[in-house]
Structures are given as structure tokens and as C-alpha cells.
Design a protein around this motif. Structure first.
Motif, PDB file in Angstrom:
ATOM      1  N   TYR A   1       0.826  -1.208   0.000  1.00 19.33           N
ATOM      2  CA  TYR A   1       0.000   0.000   0.000  1.00 19.33           C
ATOM      3  C   TYR A   1       0.857   1.254   0.000  1.00 19.33           C
ATOM      4  CZ  TYR A   1       0.938   0.011   5.076  1.00 19.33           C
ATOM      5  OH  TYR A   1       1.549   0.015   6.318  1.00 19.33           O
ATOM      6  N   ARG A   2       0.265   2.351  -0.478  1.00 18.54           N
ATOM      7  CA  ARG A   2       0.938   3.634  -0.576  1.00 18.54           C
ATOM      8  C   ARG A   2       0.658   4.456   0.683  1.00 18.54           C
ATOM      9  NH1 ARG A   2       2.329   5.937  -5.778  1.00 18.54           N
ATOM     10  NH2 ARG A   2       2.355   7.903  -4.636  1.00 18.54           N
ATOM     11  N   THR A   3       1.659   4.612   1.523  1.00 19.93           N
ATOM     12  CA  THR A   3       1.469   5.355   2.767  1.00 19.93           C
ATOM     13  C   THR A   3       1.153   6.827   2.509  1.00 19.93           C
ATOM     14  OG1 THR A   3       3.873   5.701   2.900  1.00 19.93           O
ATOM     15  CG2 THR A   3       2.959   3.822   4.102  1.00 19.93           C
TER      16      THR A   3
ATOM     17  N   GLN B   1      -2.932  11.143   2.933  1.00 17.99           N
ATOM     18  CA  GLN B   1      -3.721  12.222   2.329  1.00 17.99           C
ATOM     19  C   GLN B   1      -5.221  11.967   2.454  1.00 17.99           C
ATOM     20  OE1 GLN B   1      -2.308  13.473  -1.664  1.00 17.99           O
ATOM     21  NE2 GLN B   1      -0.457  12.291  -1.205  1.00 17.99           N
ATOM     22  N   ALA B   2      -5.599  10.678   2.504  1.00 14.96           N
ATOM     23  CA  ALA B   2      -7.020  10.335   2.632  1.00 14.96           C
ATOM     24  C   ALA B   2      -7.460  10.224   4.087  1.00 14.96           C
ATOM     25  CB  ALA B   2      -7.303   9.023   1.914  1.00 14.96           C
ATOM     26  N   GLY B   3      -6.537  10.485   5.020  1.00 20.68           N
ATOM     27  CA  GLY B   3      -6.873  10.450   6.435  1.00 20.68           C
ATOM     28  C   GLY B   3      -6.946   9.054   7.020  1.00 20.68           C
ATOM     29  N   LEU B   4      -6.311   8.080   6.382  1.00 24.49           N
ATOM     30  CA  LEU B   4      -6.301   6.711   6.886  1.00 24.49           C
ATOM     31  C   LEU B   4      -5.008   6.431   7.643  1.00 24.49           C
ATOM     32  CD1 LEU B   4      -7.697   4.632   3.878  1.00 24.49           C
ATOM     33  CD2 LEU B   4      -8.936   5.631   5.799  1.00 24.49           C
ATOM     34  N   PRO B   5      -5.029   5.475   8.565  1.00 28.01           N
ATOM     35  CA  PRO B   5      -3.804   5.114   9.276  1.00 28.01           C
ATOM     36  C   PRO B   5      -2.798   4.504   8.316  1.00 28.01           C
ATOM     37  CG  PRO B   5      -5.543   3.541   9.738  1.00 28.01           C
ATOM     38  CD  PRO B   5      -6.192   4.674   9.007  1.00 28.01           C
ATOM     39  N   THR B   6      -1.521   4.607   8.634  1.00 30.27           N
ATOM     40  CA  THR B   6      -0.471   4.058   7.780  1.00 30.27           C
ATOM     41  C   THR B   6       0.329   2.955   8.454  1.00 30.27           C
ATOM     42  OG1 THR B   6       1.112   5.750   8.505  1.00 30.27           O
ATOM     43  CG2 THR B   6      -0.232   6.246   6.553  1.00 30.27           C
ATOM     44  N   ASP B   7       0.140   2.768   9.757  1.00 32.29           N
ATOM     45  CA  ASP B   7       0.889   1.755  10.483  1.00 32.29           C
ATOM     46  C   ASP B   7       0.480   0.354  10.025  1.00 32.29           C
ATOM     47  OD1 ASP B   7       2.623   0.941  12.892  1.00 32.29           O
ATOM     48  OD2 ASP B   7       0.725  -0.113  13.257  1.00 32.29           O
ATOM     49  N   ARG B   8       1.442  -0.459   9.646  1.00 30.73           N
ATOM     50  CA  ARG B   8       1.132  -1.774   9.075  1.00 30.73           C
ATOM     51  C   ARG B   8       0.445  -2.704  10.070  1.00 30.73           C
ATOM     52  NH1 ARG B   8       6.920  -2.031   9.835  1.00 30.73           N
ATOM     53  NH2 ARG B   8       7.168  -0.866   7.888  1.00 30.73           N
ATOM     54  N   THR B   9       0.767  -2.580  11.350  1.00 24.40           N
ATOM     55  CA  THR B   9       0.128  -3.430  12.355  1.00 24.40           C
ATOM     56  C   THR B   9      -1.332  -3.043  12.555  1.00 24.40           C
ATOM     57  OG1 THR B   9       2.247  -3.749  13.499  1.00 24.40           O
ATOM     58  CG2 THR B   9       0.244  -4.256  14.724  1.00 24.40           C
ATOM     59  N   GLU B  10      -1.591  -1.739  12.623  1.00 22.54           N
ATOM     60  CA  GLU B  10      -2.965  -1.269  12.771  1.00 22.54           C
ATOM     61  C   GLU B  10      -3.807  -1.633  11.560  1.00 22.54           C
ATOM     62  OE1 GLU B  10      -5.537   2.862  13.478  1.00 22.54           O
ATOM     63  OE2 GLU B  10      -3.337   2.895  13.563  1.00 22.54           O
ATOM     64  N   LEU B  11      -3.236  -1.498  10.375  1.00 25.13           N
ATOM     65  CA  LEU B  11      -3.973  -1.825   9.160  1.00 25.13           C
ATOM     66  C   LEU B  11      -4.304  -3.315   9.094  1.00 25.13           C
ATOM     67  CD1 LEU B  11      -2.129   0.406   6.561  1.00 25.13           C
ATOM     68  CD2 LEU B  11      -4.513   0.618   7.275  1.00 25.13           C
ATOM     69  N   ALA B  12      -3.373  -4.145   9.516  1.00 23.63           N
ATOM     70  CA  ALA B  12      -3.621  -5.587   9.516  1.00 23.63           C
ATOM     71  C   ALA B  12      -4.828  -5.925  10.382  1.00 23.63           C
ATOM     72  CB  ALA B  12      -2.382  -6.336   9.986  1.00 23.63           C
TER      73      ALA B  12
ATOM     74  N   LYS C   1       7.514   5.398  -0.148  1.00 21.24           N
ATOM     75  CA  LYS C   1       6.081   5.680  -0.248  1.00 21.24           C
ATOM     76  C   LYS C   1       5.239   4.413  -0.103  1.00 21.24           C
ATOM     77  CE  LYS C   1       6.632   9.713  -3.280  1.00 21.24           C
ATOM     78  NZ  LYS C   1       6.320  10.275  -4.616  1.00 21.24           N
ATOM     79  N   TRP C   2       5.878   3.265  -0.213  1.00 22.66           N
ATOM     80  CA  TRP C   2       5.180   1.988  -0.133  1.00 22.66           C
ATOM     81  C   TRP C   2       5.452   1.312   1.201  1.00 22.66           C
ATOM     82  CZ3 TRP C   2       1.932  -0.143  -3.832  1.00 22.66           C
ATOM     83  CH2 TRP C   2       1.900   0.490  -5.083  1.00 22.66           C
ATOM     84  N   ASP C   3       4.531   0.453   1.611  1.00 23.38           N
ATOM     85  CA  ASP C   3       4.729  -0.378   2.802  1.00 23.38           C
ATOM     86  C   ASP C   3       4.028  -1.711   2.544  1.00 23.38           C
ATOM     87  OD1 ASP C   3       5.314  -1.293   5.402  1.00 23.38           O
ATOM     88  OD2 ASP C   3       4.963   0.700   6.257  1.00 23.38           O
ATOM     89  N   VAL C   4       4.206  -2.649   3.468  1.00 23.54           N
ATOM     90  CA  VAL C   4       3.643  -3.998   3.334  1.00 23.54           C
ATOM     91  C   VAL C   4       3.001  -4.394   4.651  1.00 23.54           C
ATOM     92  CG1 VAL C   4       4.092  -6.397   2.696  1.00 23.54           C
ATOM     93  CG2 VAL C   4       5.547  -4.583   1.773  1.00 23.54           C
ATOM     94  N   ALA C   5       1.780  -4.935   4.587  1.00 25.54           N
ATOM     95  CA  ALA C   5       1.087  -5.421   5.778  1.00 25.54           C
ATOM     96  C   ALA C   5       0.536  -6.815   5.501  1.00 25.54           C
ATOM     97  CB  ALA C   5      -0.043  -4.465   6.164  1.00 25.54           C
TER      98      ALA C   5
ATOM     99  N   SER D   1       9.486   1.136   3.166  1.00 22.94           N
ATOM    100  CA  SER D   1       9.434   1.790   4.485  1.00 22.94           C
ATOM    101  C   SER D   1      10.023   0.912   5.585  1.00 22.94           C
ATOM    102  CB  SER D   1       7.984   2.179   4.826  1.00 22.94           C
ATOM    103  OG  SER D   1       7.427   2.992   3.815  1.00 22.94           O
ATOM    104  N   GLY D   2      11.015   0.116   5.248  1.00 23.27           N
ATOM    105  CA  GLY D   2      11.661  -0.743   6.237  1.00 23.27           C
ATOM    106  C   GLY D   2      10.820  -1.922   6.669  1.00 23.27           C
ATOM    107  N   ALA D   3       9.832  -2.299   5.886  1.00 21.01           N
ATOM    108  CA  ALA D   3       8.941  -3.404   6.253  1.00 21.01           C
ATOM    109  C   ALA D   3       9.738  -4.692   6.484  1.00 21.01           C
ATOM    110  CB  ALA D   3       7.906  -3.633   5.153  1.00 21.01           C
ATOM    111  N   PRO D   4       9.398  -5.448   7.536  1.00 26.35           N
ATOM    112  CA  PRO D   4      10.087  -6.723   7.817  1.00 26.35           C
ATOM    113  C   PRO D   4       9.580  -7.811   6.879  1.00 26.35           C
ATOM    114  CG  PRO D   4       8.349  -6.373   9.419  1.00 26.35           C
ATOM    115  CD  PRO D   4       8.377  -5.128   8.555  1.00 26.35           C
ATOM    116  N   ILE D   5       9.969  -7.727   5.634  1.00 22.86           N
ATOM    117  CA  ILE D   5       9.396  -8.604   4.620  1.00 22.86           C
ATOM    118  C   ILE D   5       9.750 -10.072   4.841  1.00 22.86           C
ATOM    119  CG2 ILE D   5       9.228  -6.786   2.900  1.00 22.86           C
ATOM    120  CD1 ILE D   5      11.780  -7.953   1.634  1.00 22.86           C
ATOM    121  N   GLY D   6      10.915 -10.333   5.421  1.00 24.32           N
ATOM    122  CA  GLY D   6      11.256 -11.721   5.717  1.00 24.32           C
ATOM    123  C   GLY D   6      10.258 -12.337   6.680  1.00 24.32           C
TER     124      GLY D   6
END
Length: 433
Positions: free
Chosen positions: A163-165, A170-181, A300-304, A372-377
Motif C-alpha cells: 500500500y501507498r502510505t 492524504q485520505a486520512g487513513l492510518p499508515t501503520d502496518r500493524t494497525e492496518l492488519a 512511499k510503499w509499505d507492506v502489511a 518503508s523498512g517493512a520486515p518482509i522476511g
């Protein structure tokens, strides 16, 4: 490889991931000795669909250095469906085949059940000793009824959500990957969040790229999709498949899709343009995003974690046709390319998640600064462990293509769901009888 698609239908620029120093050290070895098993000057031909990352990661050059006298020449076809059609024509005629041919996971059942006479049984070169290096399901899928080993696994496609953080913010949504999950723990939650995004979406951006990608990732969460364990075609009556269809249709009708056909030039351009905020993301998609979004997309990207639980989309095999010119040398090459050390290197360059158990251990601590430093492993590793062992059928890829074609009609042409379903049924019947 890229199941699904499978996937990685287009060559792309690779970005490096940040790994711990110990991982980089572990990836430094060759995985094989430096001896030249080819026994003289040999040109090995490798035919793939899309980019598997071998050339980009420098693995061909490394192998040629370790094996003086060996030259590797690669060809590739952007679209896997075109690749498979051409391969079938050449297999039937017995000519024009490369020493190494790639096989997408959606086709491997066809090879194992119907084409054992056209591919080398790699046991004659000692492949049976490699079984412990691979995930059991990955290994078994390439076995013929007589125990033949018809290919060595490259990657698997554990799934997450990219997802694009910046667009979320800009749309007022949370960006934290844990919260989004947590917010999108279910697919209903994912669609609800998408509707919130649509209400305040920046520019002309949509919530997701296409309903075809949504369907593909959802059906990848199921053990039985198109066939049951006895080999019976069940897609029409499979409630899990119908649920994936209905959710995809709902996303389209809610206006959440950017209506982009996957692998199209417009879809490729949309990554850099910010045309969508989320994309269902098997591991191999990471490299694709980097290639299409470019340096401007870094950070600008992250992974959840994926809504609805773990799944698998994609993965491939490397096989040697019986008509290959250099069979033994081809086996030595694919043995080396699929060894743990090389699979770990491919993950560091491209994000293709290993099918080798040894490589999975090596990349467990991997993070990616581009995302964004996502722990992809950890994210993809957890998904791989929890993903179901899927039942593979002879015509998996053909059925999947007809369904995604029909869903494209829903989102692009406004075709009613019932009519699109009938169109999918007709397409399957015309394709496989």
C-alpha cells in the motif's frame, strides 16, 4: 514464478533490499563448488516468461565464472499464456526447445500428469538427493505418477498487501502496518476501508488496481480452487471460489477499482502515477513494484499482512526437455540456480520468496527500505508457513485466466455479474473442453 503469474510478466529494474550483515555473508557462497561440470565449451539456453531475476542478480555471470567454457543465453516472453502456448507447440514438434524451460506453478500438474514423456526425469542426474532442500508441497507437485522428478522449484508466492502510505495519509487513513492488519483482518474490513478511502481519495486514485488481482489473491488462500483432491474439476460449485468472485464484483460495483488490466502498459504506468493505493501483493510483486514505480516510489510503499489469512499466488519450476541439447549441463545449472544460496540472493534483489527451506531460514530477518523498512522476511515467512497446501490441477491456469477475463468485463464494461459468470463458463469450456 510470477503465478501466479504469473507472476513478473515483464522485465523490470531490480532494487536491493537491506539485510542483516550475517545474511549477506551467508549469501556470499556459490552453493556449488567451482568445478566445471559442463566438460568443455557449452552454450546453455534458458527460456523463461518475464524476468526471473537471474541475469539482473548477476547469477548467470557468476555461474559462467565458476564454470569456464559455459555460456548462458536467456530468452523470455512477457506474457506467461503466450509462453506456454509456444512451449506446447515446440514440445509437440520436438524442436526449438531450450536446454532449460520454465514452468509456472499453474501448469506443473499438466507436466506431471500429462507430459512426463517430454521432460527429463531429473533423478537420473541425482535430483532425488535434493528433496530435503525444498518445501514438501513444492517438491511433490513436480513429481510424476512414477516418482519422476520433472522440475526443480524456484520460488513460492506467499501473499501480503502492499500500500501507498502517502496516499493513505492524504485520505486520512492510518499508515501503520500493524494497525492496518487489524483493520482489514477480513475482506469485508478491506472493502470498508476502501470505501472510506474513496470518500477522500487524493486526485483520481482508486483503492486497488483491479478486481482481477483481488480475485487472484483471494483464491490463493484456498486449498481447493479449480480441482478437488481426486482431480475432479469443481470450480463452478466451489463456494470459496464463488465468494472470491462475489467480493471482487462488490469491489467493482463500489467503484474501488482503477479498472486496470494486469500486465497491461496502462497498469505498469499506474505504479508511478499513484493511480491506486493498494495492491494484493505476493512476494514476487515487490520487485515488480520497484521496477515500475522507480526511485521516486522509495519510502512511499509499505507492506502489511493480508486480509482473510495467508495464501499463495505464484511460483515456478525449471525443467529440462527431453529434446534439450545439453541435458546434464542444464541440470547442473538449474540445480545451482535453485540452491539455497542462490534463492536467498534472488530474494535480496527481487523479493521472490524461496521454495528452498534453507534459503527461507537465511532471509527471515530481511527488511526493505524501499517499502518503508517493512520486515518482509517475517511478513512473507509467516504467510508461507500458514498458507494452505494447494490442490493443483491440469488446467488451473486456463480456468483462472477465463475467470479474470470475465471479471475484467465486469469492471471495464459494466457487464452484469451473472452474465460475466456465464461468459467465464463458456470460456473454460472452449479452452479445455
Amino acid at each position: 514464478m510470477r503465478t501466479a503469474r504469473a507472476a513478473r510478466r515483464a522485465a523490470f529494474r531490480m532494487g536491493a533490499l537491506a539485510l542483516a550483515g550475517s545474511l549477506l555473508a551467508a549469501c556470499g557462497g556459490s552453493g556449488d563448488g567451482g568445478s566445471d561440470s559442463a566438460g568443455g565449451d557449452v552454450t546453455l539456453t534458458v527460456d523463461l516468461f518475464g524476468s526471473f531475476g537471474y541475469k539482473e542478480a548477476g547469477l548467470y555471470a557468476e555461474y559462467e565464472k565458476l564454470h569456464p567454457g559455459v555460456t548462458i543465453k536467456q530468452t523470455d516472453t512477457e506474457d506467461e499464456a503466450d509462453y506456454w502456448k509456444s512451449l506446447q507447440t515446440r514440445l509437440a514438434g520436438g524442436g526449438g526447445l531450450a536446454d532449460v524451460q520454465a514452468v509456472e506453478v499453474g501448469r506443473i500438474a499438466s507436466v506431471a500428469q500429462q507430459q512426463t514423456d517430454r521432460f527429463e526425469d531429473l533423478r537420473k542426474y541425482g535430483a532425488d538427493s535434493l528433496e530435503s532442500q525444498f518445501a514438501p508441497a513444492k517438491w511433490a507437485a513436480a513429481n510424476g505418477k512414477g516418482g519422476e522428478v520433472l522440475g526443480l522449484g524456484t520460488d513460492v508466492g506467499p501473499e501480503a498487501m502492499c500500500y501507498r502510505t502517502d496516499l493513505f495519509r492524504q485520505a486520512g487513513l492510518p499508515t501503520d502496518r500493524t494497525e492496518l492488519a487489524k483493520r482489514w483482518a477480513t475482506w469485508d474490513g478491506y472493502l470498508d476501508l476502501g470505501k472510506q478511502y474513496k470518500a477522500k481519495a487524493p486526485g483520481k486514485s482508486a483503492w486497488l488496481d483491479s478486481v482481477g488481482s483481488l480475485y487472484s489473491v483471494m483464491i490463493g488462500q484456498q486449498k481447493e480452487r479449480y480441482y478437488n483432491a481426486s482431480g475432479k474439476l469443481i470450480w463452478e460449485t466451489n463456494p470459496a471460489l464463488k465468494a472470491a468472485w462475489d467480493t471482487s464484483v462488490e469491489a467493482s460495483e463500489a467503484g474501488l477499482s482503477a479498472k486496470l488490466d494486469q500486465w497491461s502498459p496502462q497498469w505498469n504506468q499506474a505504479f508511478a502515477a499513484g493511480s491506486f493505493a493498494t495492491i494484493p501483493c505476493p512476494a514476487w510483486m515487490l520487485g515488480y513494484i520497484k521496477g515500475q514505480a522507480g526511485d521516486a516510489g522509495k519510502g512511499k510503499w509499505d507492506v502489511a499482512a493480508l486480509p482473510g489469512g495467508a495464501g499463495n499466488w505464484g511460483g515456478s519450476y525449471l525443467a529440462v526437455p527431453k529434446a534439450a541439447k545439453h541435458k546434464k549441463e542444464a541440470y547442473e545449472l538449474i540445480k545451482w540456480l535453485t540452491a539455497p544460496e542462490q534463492q536467498a540472493k534472488i530474494f535480496t534483489k527481487q523479493g521472490n520468496f524461496p521454495s528452498s527451506t534453507g534459503a527461507i531460514t537465511k532471509i527471515a530477518g530481511a527488511t526493505d527500505p524501499y517499502f518503508s523498512g517493512a520486515p518482509i522476511g517475517q511478513i512473507f515467512g509467516d504467510a508461507a508457513k500458514a498458507a494452505p497446501v494447494q490442490v493443483l490441477g491440469v488446467h488451473d491456469q486456463n480456468v483462472a485466466q477465463q475467470i479474470t477475463n470475465a471479471l475484467s468485463e465486469v469492471e471495464r464494461k459494466g457487464t452484469a455479474s451473472d452474465q460475466a459468470w456465464k461468459n467465464a463458463k463458456k470460456g473454460v469450456e472452449n479452452t479445455i473442453g
